[in-house]
Write an enzyme that holds these catalytic residues in place. Sequence first.
Site, PDB file in Angstrom:
ATOM      1  N   GLY A  17       0.765  -1.164   0.040  1.00 31.24           N
ATOM      2  CA  GLY A  17      -0.165  -0.118   0.133  1.00 31.24           C
ATOM      3  C   GLY A  17       0.710   1.277  -0.024  1.00 31.24           C
ATOM      4  O   GLY A  17       0.594   2.304  -0.833  1.00 31.24           O
ATOM      5  N   VAL A  40      -4.117   8.150 -18.308  1.00 33.17           N
ATOM      6  CA  VAL A  40      -5.343   7.906 -18.213  1.00 33.17           C
ATOM      7  C   VAL A  40      -6.321   8.933 -18.915  1.00 33.17           C
ATOM      8  O   VAL A  40      -7.088   8.541 -19.373  1.00 33.17           O
ATOM      9  CB  VAL A  40      -5.593   8.067 -16.553  1.00 33.17           C
ATOM     10  N   GLU A  62      -4.285  -8.032 -11.095  1.00 34.50           N
ATOM     11  CA  GLU A  62      -2.759  -8.491 -11.700  1.00 34.50           C
ATOM     12  C   GLU A  62      -1.878  -8.961 -10.470  1.00 34.50           C
ATOM     13  O   GLU A  62      -0.970 -10.059 -10.716  1.00 34.50           O
ATOM     14  CB  GLU A  62      -2.169  -7.757 -12.900  1.00 34.50           C
ATOM     15  N   LYS A  96      -2.278 -19.117  -5.850  1.00 35.11           N
ATOM     16  CA  LYS A  96      -2.153 -18.731  -7.235  1.00 35.11           C
ATOM     17  C   LYS A  96      -2.330 -19.622  -8.391  1.00 35.11           C
ATOM     18  O   LYS A  96      -2.827 -19.252  -9.243  1.00 35.11           O
ATOM     19  CB  LYS A  96      -0.569 -18.268  -7.108  1.00 35.11           C
TER      20      LYS A  96
END
Lengths: 435, 435
Positions: free
Chosen positions: B18, B36, B132, B208
């Site tokens: 984070g 963006v 991802e 995973k």
Amino acid sequence: MSDKRTLKVAVLGCGAVGSQVVRLLTEQSDDLTARVGVPVELVGVGVRRLDAPRDVDLPDGLLTTDVAGLVARADVDLVVEVIGGIEPARTLILSALDNGASVVTANKALLAEDGPTLFEAAEKAERDLYYEAAVAGAIPILRPLRESLAGDKVTRVLGIVNGTTNFILDKMDSSGAGFSEALEEAQELGYAEADPTADVEGFDAAAKAAILASLAFHSRVTAADVYREGISDVTAADVASARDMGSVVKLLAICELRPGPNGDQVAARVHPAMIPRTHPLASVREAFNAVFVESEAAGQLMFYGPGAGGAPTASAVLGDLVTVARNRLAGTRGMGESAYADRAVQPMGETRTRYHVAIDVDDRAGVLAAVANAFADHDVSIQTVRQEGRGADAQLVVVSHAAPDAALAATVEQLRSMDIVREVTSVMRVEGGDE
Amino acid sequence: MSDKRTLKVAVLGCGAVGSQVVRLLTEQSDDLTARVGVPVELVGVGVRRLDAPRDVDLPDGLLTTDVAGLVARADVDLVVEVIGGIEPARTLILSALDNGASVVTANKALLAEDGPTLFEAAEKAERDLYYEAAVAGAIPILRPLRESLAGDKVTRVLGIVNGTTNFILDKMDSSGAGFSEALEEAQELGYAEADPTADVEGFDAAAKAAILASLAFHSRVTAADVYREGISDVTAADVASARDMGSVVKLLAICELRPGPNGDQVAARVHPAMIPRTHPLASVREAFNAVFVESEAAGQLMFYGPGAGGAPTASAVLGDLVTVARNRLAGTRGMGESAYADRAVQPMGETRTRYHVAIDVDDRAGVLAAVANAFADHDVSIQTVRQEGRGADAQLVVVSHAAPDAALAATVEQLRSMDIVREVTSVMRVEGGDE
């Protein structure tokens, strides 16, 4: 825009790649329908000659030599261009976009020469232009650069992006063969074309470097911006010299962000280079491709796989086709060209590189000092010097620290003119280690 | 939906990942704006404790312990969840979607345990849910599987997806150390946690594997569907035995399409396995990750890079964030979950594997025949037998051809019960070669 109960695809070209695209479109049609959301229907395959031998069974009536007419059909949603070369591919792609179709192409030469024209046409038409297959065949590299790393700062891309030259250099390394012999073997095995110029002289790799640099650095880089040297001058002695220092010779496409007078510049180049055998790219054998990416946050990534061939390239084309088809259904577009950073291209002479130089010298006092002075004259700092042999066989192998490429080239020129230097036997750039 | 002049982001969690997400959002804000299309504004960071030490300087007023309130804010467009674990992460993600936000998460445990609940919520809310970063850190693997290979048929995914266990096994291989010693070193260097269970026992890799199998085979696979064995029973003798046959031990996540009674099934498993040193995955050292993908048209691809760490994982999160932000601006969504193929999961006992078995035996006539009979009793065909040592040190090393895992396990049970077998010293599956 066409009826959305099916999406209609025209494929231009039915050679090694085109025939595999057609095969996958046909054989996997149920899966494609599920993944796209509606059926994807092949409505035509444009070819030069109807009677050429092909690797795929085509449903009747799909083949046409009226390629321009196929592209102009009002009901075609998606055009796949796998003809290659500049013309008629460019005209056909522009016509397809102008006609409202989305386009998937594998055409690296065209993208590297005239990408901006195509991107502008796609922008104006508000259509997708995708080209994953143009670089490194089946290896997903453009989508990761464009999307996965969109929140990161890519600083360097180092790629083995030409299978022919990698096969030749790998053969020279493993067997001690010279360039001509290895090329001949590559031609016999179908890894090199009869006229191998585009591969062997680095034109193909330079086109891919331009595409990679454009995406990685959000700037416009064309093939003309890429410094290019091929492998036809690489000798068995170069390869042996590399081995002596625990390295291997590879033809690399190198795209870097480099400090320039007004902020970072883009340096893009293709040339043979020695890389340490411990570098991940060193173990890329035969005709395989691999792209090594360095970015600020992600660190070092590598992407590896078959860089050419009909089926692998077709896999990349079909991946794009699914995305483009889904975008079309959603009435949207993927990330288009992004050249906002608009970075200048750094001239090769200013780009910092490292040289490996092997020199046959007279074995007498003062030779090392004279050679060292030649480097110092051009402000090039020496990392290592190794002396081999004695008397008539005396050889010095010098590896420099990083210096502007022009200074290194000038140093080699000066060495060549010196009395004590009998011959400069090997000059090659060194990559993949510390500077 | 919020005002489109800026996109507002809330980050949940400000630990190793984070804090790097926050740093990249802040430091690269100009680039993100360009990529963006509008500014991406960080409006809040949800944490458990305001006074915990953090690796990043946060602008005043952004930190809040009212995480539920942050997620419920009407002006938040994008929520990044990097808290990890099942709760409160699940409730927060569901609340964010319900509230109209798009979500990016790195939460493999939650996705593997309860992915379908999240996917359905995203579908219902018509919002993106991207992840991802949940598999193999910075390595772009989910996007390539989901998009680049969308026109191909993936048949197999073989991954080193846990850095801790790869570090331990690599250390055991390079130094001859035992498991405990290597684990201790990994803990000292920060590659393993104080309680290493999730990594060492394969839970992390199994999560995973579930995510990879779901994407690769367009089916729903959860952690409970994945057969799992960790590495805590791998001995120095196993590692030495692997070396003797030119192999290396790796903890692999293996996802395969396998023929079943009613069409292809999905087999997903995590266990240590011997792979040949020539296999591309064998050279993945230390805590690096790599994923090897086989597909029908593309052939063999490999993706390599750092599989964990704050900055690499944050790179993957930011890549998703850019895509999700662009989708939001365009009023569209990316490819969501695709489970149309709905394949059954093959039980481990039916999955065909190969075993390497080392047995201490009495050195007398008929031993080899008796051992061979034990394999034959279970219809297991032997590929190679190697006899080592004599007398009290006599050892047989058997490598089988592929057979149902249950038959191999039963063979080993039978060997253990035989008089002439003093001890079964090493049992390990073999991957990455011919069957």
